[in-house]
Motif scaffolding. Structure first.
Motif, PDB file in Angstrom:
ATOM      1  N   ASP A   1       3.463  13.595  -5.243  1.00  0.00           N
ATOM      2  CA  ASP A   1       2.174  13.294  -4.619  1.00  0.00           C
ATOM      3  C   ASP A   1       0.996  13.422  -5.574  1.00  0.00           C
ATOM      4  O   ASP A   1      -0.158  13.312  -5.142  1.00  0.00           O
TER       5      ASP A   1
ATOM      6  N   GLU B   1       3.146  -3.419  -6.188  1.00  0.00           N
ATOM      7  CA  GLU B   1       4.387  -3.392  -5.414  1.00  0.00           C
ATOM      8  C   GLU B   1       4.749  -1.974  -4.992  1.00  0.00           C
ATOM      9  O   GLU B   1       5.074  -1.721  -3.832  1.00  0.00           O
ATOM     10  N   ARG B   2       4.670  -1.041  -5.920  1.00  0.00           N
ATOM     11  CA  ARG B   2       5.054   0.341  -5.619  1.00  0.00           C
ATOM     12  C   ARG B   2       4.038   1.047  -4.733  1.00  0.00           C
ATOM     13  O   ARG B   2       4.385   1.946  -3.953  1.00  0.00           O
TER      14      ARG B   2
ATOM     15  N   ALA C   1       2.631   0.193  -2.154  1.00  0.00           N
ATOM     16  CA  ALA C   1       2.858   0.036  -0.718  1.00  0.00           C
ATOM     17  C   ALA C   1       3.506   1.275  -0.123  1.00  0.00           C
ATOM     18  O   ALA C   1       3.310   1.581   1.061  1.00  0.00           O
ATOM     19  N   GLU C   2       4.274   1.999  -0.946  1.00  0.00           N
ATOM     20  CA  GLU C   2       4.914   3.235  -0.480  1.00  0.00           C
ATOM     21  C   GLU C   2       4.404   4.464  -1.226  1.00  0.00           C
ATOM     22  O   GLU C   2       4.881   5.575  -0.962  1.00  0.00           O
ATOM     23  N   ASP C   3       3.472   4.285  -2.147  1.00  0.00           N
ATOM     24  CA  ASP C   3       2.968   5.399  -2.958  1.00  0.00           C
ATOM     25  C   ASP C   3       1.446   5.306  -3.036  1.00  0.00           C
ATOM     26  O   ASP C   3       0.886   4.731  -3.969  1.00  0.00           O
TER      27      ASP C   3
END
Length: 398
Positions: free
Chosen positions: A266, A330-331, A333-335
């Motif tokens: 995080d 792209e990443r 979206a989840e991070d």
């Protein structure tokens, strides 16, 4: 002479290093831990990580005089003019107070044309600062960013104690020779050191000259290093070395980020694409030394690749910027803690007109200052990605 007090050199006095090697002379700071060094077969990286960019002695004392014995390993290049002596910066309560160099030390003479080198041993030298204010104060001695430095002995005219925790956040940064410091004036004027000072954070600088190559062991070292903010400046060395094609680059970036995220799921993580480098914007590597410039007593570089080869997957800075932007989007979206910064926002076309790269590749002292100030403005200011207390609201491009 004052009645000197010799203080043992211990890990709690050394900031910015990931490891300390005990040598015959004293302590050698490393910016990669021993497990990573054991997996490194590249002499260039071994040299770069043992140059203490961002490493400093830090302590609290009433001392008005400080002496530090060091053994430097300095570089010389066959056919090139002598390099300037490494510089030590003295900070008192966070303010640059003095600056000095240490004579003597070892010299490694490198022949860039053949890759051979020769070591000439030299003596330990002494750094001396006097006239410090007679009060309790925080003292930092920043070691030369581009000169291997073994710490031999520390003497003061009053007792020394480690700095207490000042509540500062830790910024962990990885990049190329530009992050390492290249032709900065001194260790506190490399762009990461300037940005850290302006941002009020503690710097761990993993800028490795010629060696920001997405090595898995570097990713693991970052994974295992406590940090509040992390940044990765990726691109120029991959073009310099012509190390991989686009097919390998994309999964290598994902793998590096995956490893860092294993230890910092995080933590705000900023991916920074390359600053402008005109010779490699559309022309791939490898980067080669300009022999005619060397014979004239100066260093210069040029791009030796063919732009037509980009279609077959060769990397240019333009290709890398586009792919890094796509990967982060792209990443993200989840991070939501993952962010992207275009390096041309730090040094772009207008800057290149005003402050061209002297050797075609590395920024000079004035350009380091500009990059550091811009990074701090875009990344550490209130509401930005590394602002203390920042709460992410989805990935943003800074």
């Amino acid at each position: 002479m004052p009645p000197w007090i010799t203080t043992p050199l211990t890990a709690d006095l050394v900031h910015g290093a990931l490891d300390l090697e005990r040598t015959a002379h004293g302590l050698l700071p490393h910016r990669l831990p021993e497990p990573a060094r054991a997996r490194c077969a590249d002499p260039q990286l071994s040299l770069a990580e043992s140059q203490p960019s961002g490493v400093r002695l830090a302590f609290r004392t009433r001392a008005t005089a400080v002496e530090l014995d060091t053994l430097a390993t300095k570089r010389a290049y066959t056919g090139a003019p002598p390099r300037p002596e490494g510089v030590y910066d003295l900070l008192v309560d966070g303010r640059l107070t003095d600056r000095a160099s240490v004579p003597g030390g070892n010299t490694v003479t490198i022949d860039l044309a053949t890759g051979s080198s020769e070591l000439n041993p030299g003596p330990v030298g002494t750094l001396r600062f006097t006239g410090l204010p007679d009060r309790t104060k925080d003292v930092e001695i920043w070691l030369p960013h581009n000169e291997i430095t073994e710490l031999v002995a520390l003497r003061t005219d009053a007792p020394v104690e480690p700095l207490p925790d000042r509540g500062r956040k830790v910024w962990l940064h990885h990049g190329s020779s530009i992050s390492h410091g290249s032709d900065a004036e001194s260790p506190t004027t490399t762009w990461p050191a300037l940005a850290a000072s302006l941002g009020g954070v503690e710097l761990i600088n993993l800028g490795f000259g010629g060696s920001a190559l997405l090595d898995p062991f570097t990713a693991r070292a970052m994974r295992d290093t406590p940090a509040d903010f992390i940044s990765l400046k990726i691109g120029i060395n991959l073009v310099n070395t012509d190390l991989m094609r686009l097919r390998a680059f994309t999964p290598a970036v994902h793998g590096f980020l995956d490893t860092v995220r294993d230890g910092h799921p995080d933590t705000p993580l900023l991916v920074v694409s390359p600053i402008l480098c005109p010779m490699h914007e559309e022309t791939p590597g490898p980067t080669v030394m300009d022999v005619s410039a060397l014979s004239a007593g100066r260093l210069a570089f040029s791009a030796s690749g063919d732009p037509a080869e980009v279609a077959a997957g060769k990397l240019t800075l333009g290709v890398i910027r586009a792919e890094l932007s796509r990967i982060v989007a792209e990443r993200a979206a989840e991070d939501p803690h993952l962010h992207h910064l275009d390096g041309r926002d730090l040094y772009g076309e207008a800057d290149a007109e005003e402050l061209p790269l002297p050797d075609g590749l590395h920024p000079d002292a004035a350009t380091h200052r500009r990059i550091g100030e811009r990074f701090a403005e875009r990344v550490f200011k209130d509401g930005a990605v590394f602002a203390q207390g920042h709460v992410p609201s989805g990935s943003r491009t800074w």
